[in-house]
Design a protein around this motif. Structure first.
Motif, mmCIF file in Angstrom:
data_model
loop_
_atom_site.group_PDB
_atom_site.id
_atom_site.type_symbol
_atom_site.label_atom_id
_atom_site.label_comp_id
_atom_site.label_asym_id
_atom_site.label_seq_id
_atom_site.Cartn_x
_atom_site.Cartn_y
_atom_site.Cartn_z
ATOM 1 N N ALA A 208 0.847 -1.203 0.000
ATOM 2 C CA ALA A 208 0.000 0.000 0.000
ATOM 3 C C ALA A 208 0.874 1.242 0.000
ATOM 4 N N GLY A 209 0.274 2.367 -0.396
ATOM 5 C CA GLY A 209 1.036 3.593 -0.531
ATOM 6 C C GLY A 209 1.476 4.218 0.775
ATOM 7 N N ASN A 210 0.776 3.949 1.865
ATOM 8 C CA ASN A 210 1.138 4.505 3.157
ATOM 9 C C ASN A 210 0.610 3.564 4.236
ATOM 10 N N ILE A 211 1.205 3.622 5.414
ATOM 11 C CA ILE A 211 0.792 2.795 6.543
ATOM 12 C C ILE A 211 0.474 3.720 7.700
ATOM 13 N N VAL A 212 -0.722 3.583 8.256
ATOM 14 C CA VAL A 212 -1.184 4.434 9.344
ATOM 15 C C VAL A 212 -1.041 3.668 10.655
ATOM 16 N N HIS A 213 -0.063 4.069 11.456
ATOM 17 C CA HIS A 213 0.165 3.424 12.745
ATOM 18 C C HIS A 213 -0.656 4.128 13.824
ATOM 19 N N LEU A 214 -1.442 3.370 14.571
ATOM 20 C CA LEU A 214 -2.105 3.909 15.756
ATOM 21 C C LEU A 214 -1.273 3.483 16.953
ATOM 22 N N VAL A 215 -0.669 4.456 17.609
ATOM 23 C CA VAL A 215 0.386 4.215 18.589
ATOM 24 C C VAL A 215 -0.041 4.684 19.979
ATOM 25 N N LEU A 216 0.161 3.826 20.973
ATOM 26 C CA LEU A 216 -0.044 4.228 22.360
ATOM 27 C C LEU A 216 1.244 4.818 22.910
ATOM 28 N N ALA A 217 1.131 5.981 23.529
ATOM 29 C CA ALA A 217 2.306 6.674 24.068
ATOM 30 C C ALA A 217 1.891 7.529 25.260
ATOM 31 N N ARG A 218 2.899 8.045 25.967
ATOM 32 C CA ARG A 218 2.661 8.886 27.154
ATOM 33 C C ARG A 218 3.082 10.327 26.894
ATOM 34 N N LEU A 219 2.214 11.246 27.320
ATOM 35 C CA LEU A 219 2.571 12.659 27.338
ATOM 36 C C LEU A 219 3.446 12.939 28.563
ATOM 37 N N PRO A 220 4.237 14.017 28.542
ATOM 38 C CA PRO A 220 5.169 14.284 29.657
ATOM 39 C C PRO A 220 4.496 14.389 31.029
ATOM 40 N N ASP A 221 3.280 14.905 31.068
ATOM 41 C CA ASP A 221 2.592 15.100 32.344
ATOM 42 C C ASP A 221 1.545 14.025 32.612
ATOM 43 N N ALA A 222 1.647 12.897 31.917
ATOM 44 C CA ALA A 222 0.632 11.852 32.034
ATOM 45 C C ALA A 222 0.689 11.170 33.390
ATOM 46 N N PRO A 223 -0.465 10.804 33.951
ATOM 47 C CA PRO A 223 -0.477 10.027 35.188
ATOM 48 C C PRO A 223 0.205 8.677 34.978
ATOM 49 N N ALA A 224 0.690 8.108 36.044
ATOM 50 C CA ALA A 224 1.335 6.800 35.963
ATOM 51 C C ALA A 224 0.305 5.721 35.645
ATOM 52 N N GLY A 225 0.790 4.599 35.097
ATOM 53 C CA GLY A 225 -0.077 3.456 34.841
ATOM 54 C C GLY A 225 -0.940 3.622 33.610
#
Length: 596
Positions: free
Chosen positions: A207-224
């Motif tokens: 395919a021409g492009n691949i769309v990744h849906l990624v889980l990540a943390r923001l700098p001020d995100a709560p733990a867990g």
């Protein structure tokens, strides 16, 4: 080499005779989903899978995907990319997606048979569009207008494909431990950095492009797990109008060398300040990802079903052709030097086990898909809530049982071939290797059991179970005076009562010892699966009797149901005994004493 023929007769029986899809589609407003249209879709799906995908199954296993470390590219097996081009040209990626977004707007219950065919024909190839469907569900629920216009429409058309990026090297099921970081750039975009593993179709040439849906943390995100956000991260950078540009900061670091599904690219993906966009609210990414995960779990359950059906087809053909000894009750084919092995009771045990699990499992999976349609389109809020609870309850059962039964069926098929079963050219060993993997990805069998027991029973107080028990009781009441169904209705009703009692007993035990939940979970899941199939087999006999199908078809359903109730439903006795043995039998041995 193994062959595949789409089981259209039984698919139609499941949809039309048992599930009464005509009435359901009309009720939910799917005006285009007439029987003529659905039949045309099934016929064309069968043609595509039998003639395009199935012939590529062996080359996918033998050649596999090739990784180039120089540029991080992945080459799919010969023929895979061209097959995907035909898949897109045929409009298959958007079969069940909304028409306003470029899809065909058909019910999920129509898409499920096509998915089963794909998985039976070529499971490795089927993994490339698999996560695209999950991505469309997540973006459909939580994406903003721009994300839907730029990313979702292209996923639905098949121009781009999608992935689900959860797992990290140190972090599997416990997503609260993930370390991938997201930093705001001040322009509405984010820089995503981290490493994800086990990413299906993370890199490829289809395919021409691949769309990744990624889980990540923001700098001020709560733990867990409460501090997890979801981001869209495309392989190629995308402008406001959806035009692609230079390579984004995401690259495949390697692909895994697996026991099966060699034609499917399972990638390590490295994100290095990759440009991304937040999906939904900050720190609410796990909610969006669960939409995608639940879609994928139902889909993987269908993978087990597809492989089991292909295994059955090939072992049945072999059992009719292979001559070995005479029947114990005298020659059944005296004109031949020996009888075909299908006359022998133990071979029939293996064939009937496959038939019972495949045809009953088909109804279990198709019913779950129909609930997706109900939840999305029914007008009555009470009915919607009941369907949603039942769908949540059935999802781990569908995923775990259909994949584990897929392993069992491919094992039986291989065994029917005897020494030829483990010879590569016959294709049975590939089915067995492929099937084993389906029990692991998208949540292992143990994780599904914990989801069922811990979340769907304990946390949600068995809401979905109560709905299902009500369906069983309504069926039993409707047919309690039907002598032709008495041999099924009475034991089914008894098992449903036992199911409820067993559930209550586990809950009481858990109040005194929380380990009772985990100790019971695996056996409770399979107990549930076998009782669910008992219902579907009883209902199959009733539906067959009421249909205009040939008498041979009706007789086959009745005899297979008898086999199921006599030979497979008693497995619940073992699972019940294991549950009632309690947590002590598992937890008493000290961890340090395992090697004593």
């Amino acid at each position: 080499m193994s062959s595949y023929k789409a089981p259209l007769d039984d698919i139609r029986f499941a949809l039309y005779d048992v599930l009464d899809s005509d009435a359901l589609f009309a009720k939910l407003g799917f005006g285009e989903a007439t029987r003529d249209i659905v039949d045309a879709v099934l016929e064309e799906g069968a043609r595509f899978n039998e003639t395009v995908l199935a012939p590529l199954n062996k080359v996918g296993d033998e050649v596999g995907c090739k990784f180039d470390p120089a540029d991080g590219s992945v080459a799919t097996p010969p023929g895979f990319a061209d097959a995907y081009r035909q898949y897109v040209e045929g409009g298959w990626p958007g079969l069940v997606s909304p028409a306003e977004l470029g899809g065909q707007g058909l019910p999920h219950a129509v898409g499920v048979p096509i998915k089963e065919m794909i998985d039976a024909a070529n499971l490795s190839w089927g993994n490339f569009p698999l996560l695209s469907h999950g991505a469309t569900e997540a973006l459909g629920h939580y994406g903003d207008a721009w994300q839907k216009d730029v990313f979702l429409k292209r996923l639905i058309s098949g121009e781009w494909t999608g992935t689900m990026c959860l797992t990290e090297p140190h972090c599997g099921t416990d997503l609260g431990l993930l370390k991938t970081k997201a930093v705001a750039n001040g322009d509405g975009t984010y820089s995503i950095s981290g490493t994800k593993i086990f990413i299906t179709a993370g890199e490829h040439d289809m395919a021409g492009n691949i769309v990744h849906l990624v889980l990540a943390r923001l700098p001020d995100a709560p733990a867990g797990s409460k501090g997890i956000s979801m981001f869209i991260v495309p392989k190629l950078r995308v402008d406001a109008d959806g035009n692609t540009g230079e390579r984004n900061g995401v690259r495949c670091g390697s692909i895994e060398h697996k026991m099966g599904i060699h034609g499917s690219a399972t990638c390590v993906m490295n994100f290095d300040a990759a440009q991304g966009w937040l999906v939904g609210e900050a720190n609410k990414g796990l909610v969006a990802m669960f939409v995608m995960m639940n879609t994928a779990r139902l889909a993987v359950g269908l993978q087990g079903l597809g492989l089991a059906d292909r295994a059955l087809q090939n072992s049945l053909r072999y059992a009719r052709e292979r001559l070995q000894m005479r029947s114990l009750t005298g020659a059944k084919f005296p004109e031949k030097p020996a009888d075909p092995i299908i006359v022998h009771p133990d071979v029939r045990r293996m064939l009937l086990t496959q038939k019972a699990l495949v045809e009953g499992g088909r109804l279990l999976g198709y019913h779950a898909a129909s609930l997706v349609d109900v939840v999305g389109h029914v007008q009555d809020e009470g009915e919607k809530a009941q369907a949603d609870a039942l769908l949540g309850f059935l999802t781990p059962i569908v995923k775990a049982c259909l994949t584990e039964w897929g392993v069992e069926c491919t094992y039986h098929a291989l065994q029917c071939f005897g020494g030829h079963g483990y010879i590569h050219e016959h294709g049975m060993e590939q089915l067995a290797r492929d099937a084993r993997i389906t029990t692991l990805y998208e949540g292992t069998t143990g994780i599904q059991a914990l989801d069922l027991m811990g979340r769907k029973i304990m946390q949600q107080q068995g809401a979905g179970l109560r709905v299902f028990l009500g369906i069983i009781e309504a069926f039993c009441k409707e047919h309690e005076a039907d002598d032709a169904l008495a041999e099924y209705v009475a034991p089914l009703r008894a098992k449903a009562a036992e199911w409820q009692e067993l559930t209550i007993a586990i809950g009481r035990g858990a109040m005194a010892n929380a380990d009772e939940v985990g100790a019971a979970a695996y056996d409770y899941l399979f107990y549930s699966g076998y009782v669910a199939l008992a219902y579907w087999w009883a209902r199959s006999v009733a539906a067959a009797d009421a249909s205009s199908r040939p008498q041979a078809f009706k007789d086959a359903k009745r005899e297979t149901a008898r086999f199921y109730f006599a030979r497979l439903l008693p497995r619940t006795l073992q699972h019940k005994a294991a549950i009632e043995s309690g947590a002590v039998s598992l937890m008493a041995l000290d961890a340090a004493a395992f090697d004593a």
